[in-house]
Design a protein around this motif. Structure first.
Motif, PDB file in Angstrom:
ATOM      1  N   LYS A   3       1.725   2.341  -3.286  1.00 22.97           N
ATOM      2  CA  LYS A   3       0.573   2.706  -4.121  1.00 22.97           C
ATOM      3  C   LYS A   3      -0.021   1.503  -4.856  1.00 22.97           C
ATOM      4  O   LYS A   3      -0.560   1.628  -5.958  1.00 22.97           O
ATOM      5  CB  LYS A   3       0.948   3.790  -5.135  1.00 22.97           C
ATOM      6  CG  LYS A   3       1.622   5.012  -4.536  1.00 22.97           C
ATOM      7  CD  LYS A   3       0.729   5.744  -3.566  1.00 22.97           C
ATOM      8  CE  LYS A   3       1.421   7.003  -3.019  1.00 22.97           C
ATOM      9  NZ  LYS A   3       0.596   7.695  -1.991  1.00 22.97           N
ATOM     10  N   LYS A   4       0.092   0.316  -4.257  1.00 22.14           N
ATOM     11  CA  LYS A   4      -0.475  -0.891  -4.849  1.00 22.14           C
ATOM     12  C   LYS A   4      -1.783  -1.250  -4.133  1.00 22.14           C
ATOM     13  O   LYS A   4      -2.031  -0.814  -3.014  1.00 22.14           O
ATOM     14  CB  LYS A   4       0.505  -2.063  -4.744  1.00 22.14           C
ATOM     15  CG  LYS A   4       1.873  -1.798  -5.364  1.00 22.14           C
ATOM     16  CD  LYS A   4       1.789  -1.572  -6.858  1.00 22.14           C
ATOM     17  CE  LYS A   4       3.170  -1.390  -7.457  1.00 22.14           C
ATOM     18  NZ  LYS A   4       3.107  -1.145  -8.921  1.00 22.14           N
ATOM     19  N   THR A   5      -2.601  -2.062  -4.802  1.00 21.21           N
ATOM     20  CA  THR A   5      -3.862  -2.536  -4.219  1.00 21.21           C
ATOM     21  C   THR A   5      -3.741  -4.031  -3.973  1.00 21.21           C
ATOM     22  O   THR A   5      -3.754  -4.824  -4.924  1.00 21.21           O
ATOM     23  CB  THR A   5      -5.046  -2.256  -5.165  1.00 21.21           C
ATOM     24  OG1 THR A   5      -5.119  -0.857  -5.430  1.00 21.21           O
ATOM     25  CG2 THR A   5      -6.359  -2.726  -4.531  1.00 21.21           C
ATOM     26  N   THR A  37      -3.382  -2.073   6.529  1.00 24.29           N
ATOM     27  CA  THR A  37      -3.945  -0.928   5.822  1.00 24.29           C
ATOM     28  C   THR A  37      -3.925   0.309   6.709  1.00 24.29           C
ATOM     29  O   THR A  37      -3.552   1.411   6.276  1.00 24.29           O
ATOM     30  CB  THR A  37      -5.393  -1.227   5.372  1.00 24.29           C
ATOM     31  OG1 THR A  37      -5.404  -2.427   4.596  1.00 24.29           O
ATOM     32  CG2 THR A  37      -5.953  -0.086   4.534  1.00 24.29           C
ATOM     33  N   LYS A  60      -1.812   3.741   6.069  1.00 23.41           N
ATOM     34  CA  LYS A  60      -2.522   5.007   5.885  1.00 23.41           C
ATOM     35  C   LYS A  60      -2.357   5.944   7.077  1.00 23.41           C
ATOM     36  O   LYS A  60      -2.688   7.134   6.997  1.00 23.41           O
ATOM     37  CB  LYS A  60      -4.016   4.751   5.647  1.00 23.41           C
ATOM     38  CG  LYS A  60      -4.302   3.901   4.415  1.00 23.41           C
ATOM     39  CD  LYS A  60      -3.741   4.532   3.152  1.00 23.41           C
ATOM     40  CE  LYS A  60      -3.969   3.670   1.932  1.00 23.41           C
ATOM     41  NZ  LYS A  60      -3.338   4.237   0.713  1.00 23.41           N
ATOM     42  N   MET A 105       0.824  -1.209   0.000  1.00 27.52           N
ATOM     43  CA  MET A 105       0.000   0.000   0.000  1.00 27.52           C
ATOM     44  C   MET A 105       0.858   1.258   0.000  1.00 27.52           C
ATOM     45  O   MET A 105       0.532   2.243  -0.663  1.00 27.52           O
ATOM     46  CB  MET A 105      -0.938   0.001   1.202  1.00 27.52           C
ATOM     47  CG  MET A 105      -2.069  -0.978   1.051  1.00 27.52           C
ATOM     48  SD  MET A 105      -3.336  -0.764   2.288  1.00 27.52           S
ATOM     49  CE  MET A 105      -4.526  -1.944   1.655  1.00 27.52           C
ATOM     50  N   ARG A 106       1.957   1.228   0.723  1.00 27.54           N
ATOM     51  CA  ARG A 106       2.851   2.383   0.721  1.00 27.54           C
ATOM     52  C   ARG A 106       3.466   2.596  -0.650  1.00 27.54           C
ATOM     53  O   ARG A 106       3.912   3.684  -0.978  1.00 27.54           O
ATOM     54  CB  ARG A 106       3.929   2.190   1.791  1.00 27.54           C
ATOM     55  CG  ARG A 106       3.387   2.386   3.204  1.00 27.54           C
ATOM     56  CD  ARG A 106       4.404   2.047   4.253  1.00 27.54           C
ATOM     57  NE  ARG A 106       3.890   2.298   5.600  1.00 27.54           N
ATOM     58  CZ  ARG A 106       4.394   1.777   6.699  1.00 27.54           C
ATOM     59  NH1 ARG A 106       5.440   0.958   6.623  1.00 27.54           N
ATOM     60  NH2 ARG A 106       3.867   2.041   7.885  1.00 27.54           N
ATOM     61  N   ARG A 109     -10.965   4.979   3.748  1.00 27.66           N
ATOM     62  CA  ARG A 109     -10.492   3.818   3.002  1.00 27.66           C
ATOM     63  C   ARG A 109     -11.049   2.559   3.655  1.00 27.66           C
ATOM     64  O   ARG A 109     -11.167   2.468   4.871  1.00 27.66           O
ATOM     65  CB  ARG A 109      -8.972   3.773   3.005  1.00 27.66           C
ATOM     66  CG  ARG A 109      -8.327   4.954   2.303  1.00 27.66           C
ATOM     67  CD  ARG A 109      -8.363   4.823   0.798  1.00 27.66           C
ATOM     68  NE  ARG A 109      -7.328   3.935   0.306  1.00 27.66           N
ATOM     69  CZ  ARG A 109      -7.224   3.539  -0.967  1.00 27.66           C
ATOM     70  NH1 ARG A 109      -8.120   3.921  -1.849  1.00 27.66           N
ATOM     71  NH2 ARG A 109      -6.234   2.752  -1.346  1.00 27.66           N
ATOM     72  N   LYS A 162     -13.471   4.608  -5.138  1.00 28.42           N
ATOM     73  CA  LYS A 162     -12.128   5.149  -4.924  1.00 28.42           C
ATOM     74  C   LYS A 162     -11.515   4.690  -3.611  1.00 28.42           C
ATOM     75  O   LYS A 162     -10.295   4.478  -3.507  1.00 28.42           O
ATOM     76  CB  LYS A 162     -12.183   6.672  -4.968  1.00 28.42           C
ATOM     77  CG  LYS A 162     -10.847   7.365  -4.827  1.00 28.42           C
ATOM     78  CD  LYS A 162     -10.983   8.870  -4.920  1.00 28.42           C
ATOM     79  CE  LYS A 162      -9.640   9.571  -4.774  1.00 28.42           C
ATOM     80  NZ  LYS A 162      -9.774  11.051  -4.864  1.00 28.42           N
TER      81      LYS A 162
END
Length: 220
Positions: A4-6, A24, A28, A1-2, A123, A162
């Motif tokens: 920018k992946k899902t 997560t 975040k 996630m850091r 999120r 989003k």
């Protein structure tokens, strides 16, 4: 996630929801939400981590802010768990499979929108337990549950938002599948994964179209 992946997490028990939510939240820097397509709450007592209390541990430790359980089976709701949910003061909400598919006092699509409205201020993780889908080989296989098509609609709907941070598909048990068609559990998981990927791709494409339209409008 850091990076920018899902993340898409497949396999294991629903105890892994704890790690998904905690990871997560740490990435975040704040608590996150979750929506869970499941026949059970997985919000049981804090008695040592197992597949029935991943969400309650994440909530207790401050990583889970709001939690929506979608399609809970009324026959498998313990009184103690429901009392615990009441004490969350509205931070944990749910609907039941019976309300949607049996008595039909609630609609499937309308309930997806209700759940989204509840969790979409932050999120959120998209959690799906295969034991909520009828006749799918899983740790708690059910003869009564949502169809595979409903599960796919759920994953696509929440994935295209989003704020969808990850997808987690759990509790599959291919070893319990039909001997002549032992690939079916994996095939269903593949459908769900590609539905989520298509949803995220759709989101990116729509954002690109919006940006291009804004640039064109700015020229005039």
């Amino acid at each position: 996630m850091r990076a920018k992946k899902t993340p898409i997490i497949i396999g294991g028990g629903h105890n892994n929801a704890y790690g998904n939510i905690k990871g997560t939240a740490l990435a975040k820097g704040r608590p996150v939400n979750a929506v869970n397509f499941d026949a059970h709450t997985d919000f049981r007592l804090l008695e040592g981590r197992h597949s029935g209390n991943g969400f309650s541990y994440a909530y207790e430790e401050g990583f889970l802010r709001k939690y929506f359980i979608f399609g809970l089976h009324e026959n498998y709701c313990g009184k103690g768990v429901m009392e615990t949910i009441k004490k969350t003061e509205g931070r944990v909400k749910y609907n039941t499979y019976e309300q949607i598919a049996v008595t039909r006092e609630k609609g499937f699509t309308a309930e997806m929108h209700n759940a989204l409205e509840f969790i979409n201020d932050e999120r959120y993780g998209v959690e799906l337990d295969l034991d909520a889908i009828v006749n799918v080989a899983s740790s708690a296989m059910t003869p009564s549950g949502f169809s595979a098509e409903r599960a796919r609609q759920f994953v696509y709907f929440f994935g295209k938002q989003k704020n969808a941070a990850y997808l987690h598909i759990c509790e599959g048990a291919p070893s319990l599948d039909n001997a002549a068609n032992s690939h079916l559990t994996g095939k269903l998981i593949a459908y769900l994964v590609t539905d989520f990927m298509k949803a995220k791709t759709s989101l990116v494409n729509n954002a690109a179209i919006t940006d291009e339209s804004a640039k064109n409008s700015a020229k005039y």
